[in-house]
Scaffold this motif. Structure first.
Motif, PDB file in Angstrom:
ATOM      1  N   LYS A  83       0.823  -1.211   0.000  1.00 26.32           N
ATOM      2  CA  LYS A  83       0.000   0.000   0.000  1.00 26.32           C
ATOM      3  C   LYS A  83       0.855   1.259   0.000  1.00 26.32           C
ATOM      4  CE  LYS A  83      -3.569   2.432   2.655  1.00 26.32           C
ATOM      5  NZ  LYS A  83      -4.411   2.406   3.880  1.00 26.32           N
ATOM      6  N   ARG A  84       1.975   1.236   0.721  1.00 27.57           N
ATOM      7  CA  ARG A  84       2.793   2.443   0.821  1.00 27.57           C
ATOM      8  C   ARG A  84       3.325   2.867  -0.546  1.00 27.57           C
ATOM      9  NH1 ARG A  84       5.988   2.247   5.051  1.00 27.57           N
ATOM     10  NH2 ARG A  84       7.459   3.828   4.346  1.00 27.57           N
ATOM     11  N   PHE A  85       3.636   1.919  -1.415  1.00 28.83           N
ATOM     12  CA  PHE A  85       4.161   2.265  -2.733  1.00 28.83           C
ATOM     13  C   PHE A  85       3.049   2.725  -3.673  1.00 28.83           C
ATOM     14  CE2 PHE A  85       6.973  -1.056  -0.943  1.00 28.83           C
ATOM     15  CZ  PHE A  85       8.074  -0.244  -0.711  1.00 28.83           C
ATOM     16  N   ARG A  86       1.855   2.169  -3.495  1.00 27.61           N
ATOM     17  CA  ARG A  86       0.712   2.635  -4.289  1.00 27.61           C
ATOM     18  C   ARG A  86       0.334   4.065  -3.892  1.00 27.61           C
ATOM     19  NH1 ARG A  86      -1.056  -2.879  -3.276  1.00 27.61           N
ATOM     20  NH2 ARG A  86      -0.937  -4.085  -5.212  1.00 27.61           N
ATOM     21  N   VAL A  87       0.337   4.323  -2.593  1.00 32.63           N
ATOM     22  CA  VAL A  87       0.040   5.674  -2.110  1.00 32.63           C
ATOM     23  C   VAL A  87       1.079   6.661  -2.636  1.00 32.63           C
ATOM     24  CG1 VAL A  87      -0.031   7.141  -0.047  1.00 32.63           C
ATOM     25  CG2 VAL A  87      -1.212   4.933  -0.051  1.00 32.63           C
ATOM     26  N   SER A  88       2.335   6.240  -2.624  1.00 34.81           N
ATOM     27  CA  SER A  88       3.408   7.098  -3.121  1.00 34.81           C
ATOM     28  C   SER A  88       3.171   7.481  -4.577  1.00 34.81           C
ATOM     29  CB  SER A  88       4.754   6.382  -2.982  1.00 34.81           C
ATOM     30  OG  SER A  88       5.791   7.158  -3.541  1.00 34.81           O
ATOM     31  N   PHE A  89       2.778   6.497  -5.390  1.00 33.96           N
ATOM     32  CA  PHE A  89       2.529   6.790  -6.803  1.00 33.96           C
ATOM     33  C   PHE A  89       1.414   7.810  -6.967  1.00 33.96           C
ATOM     34  CE2 PHE A  89      -0.376   6.018 -10.340  1.00 33.96           C
ATOM     35  CZ  PHE A  89       0.422   6.443 -11.384  1.00 33.96           C
ATOM     36  N   TRP A  90       0.299   7.604  -6.282  1.00 27.76           N
ATOM     37  CA  TRP A  90      -0.842   8.493  -6.481  1.00 27.76           C
ATOM     38  C   TRP A  90      -0.569   9.903  -5.972  1.00 27.76           C
ATOM     39  CZ3 TRP A  90      -4.207   7.789  -9.991  1.00 27.76           C
ATOM     40  CH2 TRP A  90      -4.563   6.507 -10.376  1.00 27.76           C
ATOM     41  N   LEU A  91       0.169  10.022  -4.880  1.00 22.91           N
ATOM     42  CA  LEU A  91       0.536  11.354  -4.404  1.00 22.91           C
ATOM     43  C   LEU A  91       1.400  12.074  -5.443  1.00 22.91           C
ATOM     44  CD1 LEU A  91       1.341  10.692  -0.630  1.00 22.91           C
ATOM     45  CD2 LEU A  91      -0.588  11.995  -1.556  1.00 22.91           C
ATOM     46  N   SER A  92       2.339  11.340  -6.018  1.00 19.96           N
ATOM     47  CA  SER A  92       3.194  11.931  -7.043  1.00 19.96           C
ATOM     48  C   SER A  92       2.399  12.249  -8.307  1.00 19.96           C
ATOM     49  CB  SER A  92       4.338  10.969  -7.375  1.00 19.96           C
ATOM     50  OG  SER A  92       5.219  11.542  -8.312  1.00 19.96           O
ATOM     51  N   PHE A  93       1.524  11.337  -8.689  1.00 15.13           N
ATOM     52  CA  PHE A  93       0.704  11.525  -9.886  1.00 15.13           C
ATOM     53  C   PHE A  93      -0.167  12.774  -9.768  1.00 15.13           C
ATOM     54  CE2 PHE A  93      -3.236  10.717 -12.281  1.00 15.13           C
ATOM     55  CZ  PHE A  93      -2.720  10.457 -13.539  1.00 15.13           C
ATOM     56  N   LEU A  94      -0.688  13.013  -8.576  1.00 17.61           N
ATOM     57  CA  LEU A  94      -1.541  14.179  -8.357  1.00 17.61           C
ATOM     58  C   LEU A  94      -0.738  15.451  -8.106  1.00 17.61           C
ATOM     59  CD1 LEU A  94      -4.233  12.534  -6.038  1.00 17.61           C
ATOM     60  CD2 LEU A  94      -4.503  13.161  -8.451  1.00 17.61           C
ATOM     61  N   GLY A  95       0.465  15.294  -7.556  1.00 17.27           N
ATOM     62  CA  GLY A  95       1.235  16.464  -7.160  1.00 17.27           C
ATOM     63  C   GLY A  95       2.149  17.039  -8.221  1.00 17.27           C
ATOM     64  N   GLN A  96       2.770  16.180  -9.017  1.00 16.30           N
ATOM     65  CA  GLN A  96       3.765  16.680  -9.969  1.00 16.30           C
ATOM     66  C   GLN A  96       3.215  17.657 -11.012  1.00 16.30           C
ATOM     67  OE1 GLN A  96       6.875  14.373 -11.736  1.00 16.30           O
ATOM     68  NE2 GLN A  96       6.837  12.820 -10.129  1.00 16.30           N
ATOM     69  N   PRO A  97       2.036  17.419 -11.593  1.00 16.93           N
ATOM     70  CA  PRO A  97       1.571  18.349 -12.639  1.00 16.93           C
ATOM     71  C   PRO A  97       1.505  19.806 -12.189  1.00 16.93           C
ATOM     72  CG  PRO A  97       0.264  16.346 -12.680  1.00 16.93           C
ATOM     73  CD  PRO A  97       1.136  16.259 -11.461  1.00 16.93           C
ATOM     74  N   GLY A  98       1.107  20.035 -10.945  1.00 15.99           N
ATOM     75  CA  GLY A  98       1.049  21.408 -10.452  1.00 15.99           C
ATOM     76  C   GLY A  98       2.408  22.081 -10.469  1.00 15.99           C
ATOM     77  N   GLY A  99       3.451  21.314 -10.156  1.00 22.06           N
ATOM     78  CA  GLY A  99       4.804  21.863 -10.189  1.00 22.06           C
ATOM     79  C   GLY A  99       5.219  22.275 -11.588  1.00 22.06           C
ATOM     80  N   TYR A 100       4.847  21.468 -12.575  1.00 18.95           N
ATOM     81  CA  TYR A 100       5.227  21.778 -13.954  1.00 18.95           C
ATOM     82  C   TYR A 100       4.432  22.964 -14.500  1.00 18.95           C
ATOM     83  CZ  TYR A 100       7.335  17.203 -13.393  1.00 18.95           C
ATOM     84  OH  TYR A 100       8.068  16.146 -12.923  1.00 18.95           O
ATOM     85  N   ILE A 101       3.186  23.086 -14.074  1.00 17.29           N
ATOM     86  CA  ILE A 101       2.396  24.261 -14.473  1.00 17.29           C
ATOM     87  C   ILE A 101       3.043  25.529 -13.920  1.00 17.29           C
ATOM     88  CG2 ILE A 101       0.188  25.452 -14.143  1.00 17.29           C
ATOM     89  CD1 ILE A 101      -1.141  22.665 -14.169  1.00 17.29           C
ATOM     90  N   VAL A 102       3.489  25.465 -12.675  1.00 15.47           N
ATOM     91  CA  VAL A 102       4.158  26.617 -12.058  1.00 15.47           C
ATOM     92  C   VAL A 102       5.419  26.985 -12.834  1.00 15.47           C
ATOM     93  CG1 VAL A 102       5.481  27.333 -10.025  1.00 15.47           C
ATOM     94  CG2 VAL A 102       3.213  26.324  -9.749  1.00 15.47           C
ATOM     95  N   MET A 103       6.213  25.983 -13.211  1.00 12.34           N
ATOM     96  CA  MET A 103       7.431  26.260 -13.980  1.00 12.34           C
ATOM     97  C   MET A 103       7.097  26.933 -15.309  1.00 12.34           C
ATOM     98  SD  MET A 103       9.516  22.701 -13.451  1.00 12.34           S
ATOM     99  CE  MET A 103       9.444  21.845 -11.880  1.00 12.34           C
ATOM    100  N   TRP A 104       6.056  26.435 -15.962  1.00  6.42           N
ATOM    101  CA  TRP A 104       5.664  27.003 -17.256  1.00  6.42           C
ATOM    102  C   TRP A 104       5.210  28.455 -17.100  1.00  6.42           C
ATOM    103  CZ3 TRP A 104       6.341  24.476 -21.822  1.00  6.42           C
ATOM    104  CH2 TRP A 104       5.797  25.080 -22.965  1.00  6.42           C
ATOM    105  N   LEU A 105       4.472  28.736 -16.031  1.00  2.03           N
ATOM    106  CA  LEU A 105       4.000  30.101 -15.798  1.00  2.03           C
ATOM    107  C   LEU A 105       5.147  31.027 -15.405  1.00  2.03           C
ATOM    108  CD1 LEU A 105       0.624  29.392 -13.956  1.00  2.03           C
ATOM    109  CD2 LEU A 105       0.976  30.105 -16.330  1.00  2.03           C
TER     110      LEU A 105
END
Length: 215
Positions: A49-71
Motif C-alpha cells: 500500500k505504501r508504494f501505491r500511495v506514493s505513486f498516487w501522491l506523485s501523480f496528483l502532485g507533480q503536474p502542479g509543479g510543472y504548471i508553475v514552472m511554465w507560468l
C-alpha cells in the motif's frame, strides 16, 4: 487575485503532495532512502500500500509543479525570451521524465515483493537489476533538469532582473529546498521530499513574481 497567484496557490498544494509522495519510499523508522539502483531488502517486508500511495501522491502532485514552472517561464518571457524558452524546454523534459522515474521507484518494490516469494533473493535481485540500464539515463536526465536546470535558470532570471523580485528569492528553487531540509535530516528529523518542497518554493516565487509584474 490574478490567475498566476491562483496557480501559485495550487502549486503549493501540489508541491506538498509531491513532497509527501517520497515519504513512503523511505524505510520505516530507520530512514533508509530508496536505492537508485538495485534493490532495498526492506521492500520484502513493507506493505504494498505504501508504494501505491506514493505513486498516487506523485501523480496528483507533480503536474502542479510543472504548471508553475511554465507560468514562471511566461513571466520571464516578458523580459528575456531566451531564458523563458530554455525553462520551457527544461519543464517539458522534466515533466515526462519526472513522473516516469517515480513510477519506476514504486514499481520496483512491488515487483520485488512478488519475485522474492517465488525465487531466491539473489535471483530476485538480478531480475530487478535488469531494469536499471534502461531506467538510469532518463533518471539522471530528470535529476539534472529538475534540480540544477530549474535552479540555474530561475537564479539567472532573478539576478538579471527578468523576474522582478527581491534577490533573496533566488533561494526559492529545488536547490534552496535542499539547503532547508538537509540540516534537518542531519539532526535526525524525518523530512518530506526535497524536490517536492522545491516545487512549493517555486510556487511561492510565482506568487511573489505575479504581484511584482505589471500586466
Amino acid at each position: 487575485m490574478n490567475s498566476y497567484v491562483a496557480w501559485g496557490i495550487f502549486g503549493i498544494i501540489s508541491g506538498f503532495l509531491a513532497a509527501f509522495a517520497d515519504v513512503p519510499l523511505v524505510m520505516p523508522k530507520q530512514g533508509e532512502n530508496i536505492k537508485l539502483a538495485g534493490v532495498c531488502p526492506w521492500w520484502a517486508d513493507a506493505t504494498s500500500k505504501r508504494f501505491r500511495v506514493s505513486f498516487w501522491l506523485s501523480f496528483l502532485g507533480q503536474p502542479g509543479g510543472y504548471i508553475v514552472m511554465w507560468l514562471l517561464a511566461d513571466l520571464i518571457s516578458k523580459e528575456n525570451t531566451s531564458l523563458a524558452c530554455i525553462l520551457k524546454v527544461v519543464t517539458l523534459i522534466g515533466c515526462y521524465t519526472g513522473l516516469m522515474c517515480h513510477v519506476v521507484f514504486c514499481l520496483k518494490p512491488l515487483l520485488y515483493q512478488k519475485l522474492c516469494r517465488k525465487m531466491p533473493d539473489d535471483e530476485s535481485n538480478e531480475v530487478i537489476k535488469v531494469i536499471d540500464p534502461i531506467f538510469n539515463p532518463p533518471m539522471y536526465l530528470a535529476g539534472v533538469m529538475l534540480w540544477f536546470g530549474i535552479a540555474v535558470i530561475v537564479i539567472a532570471a532573478i539576478l538579471t532582473g527578468a523576474l522582478p523580485v527581491p534577490k533573496w528569492c533566488a533561494f526559492l528553487n529545488p536547490i534552496g529546498s535542499l539547503i532547508v531540509l538537509m540540516p534537518l535530516k542531519k539532526c535526525g528529523v524525518r523530512i518530506i521530499g526535497a524536490l517536492g518542497f522545491g516545487f512549493v518554493l517555486l510556487s511561492v516565487l510565482l506568487i511573489i513574481a505575479a504581484n511584482a509584474v505589471v500586466f
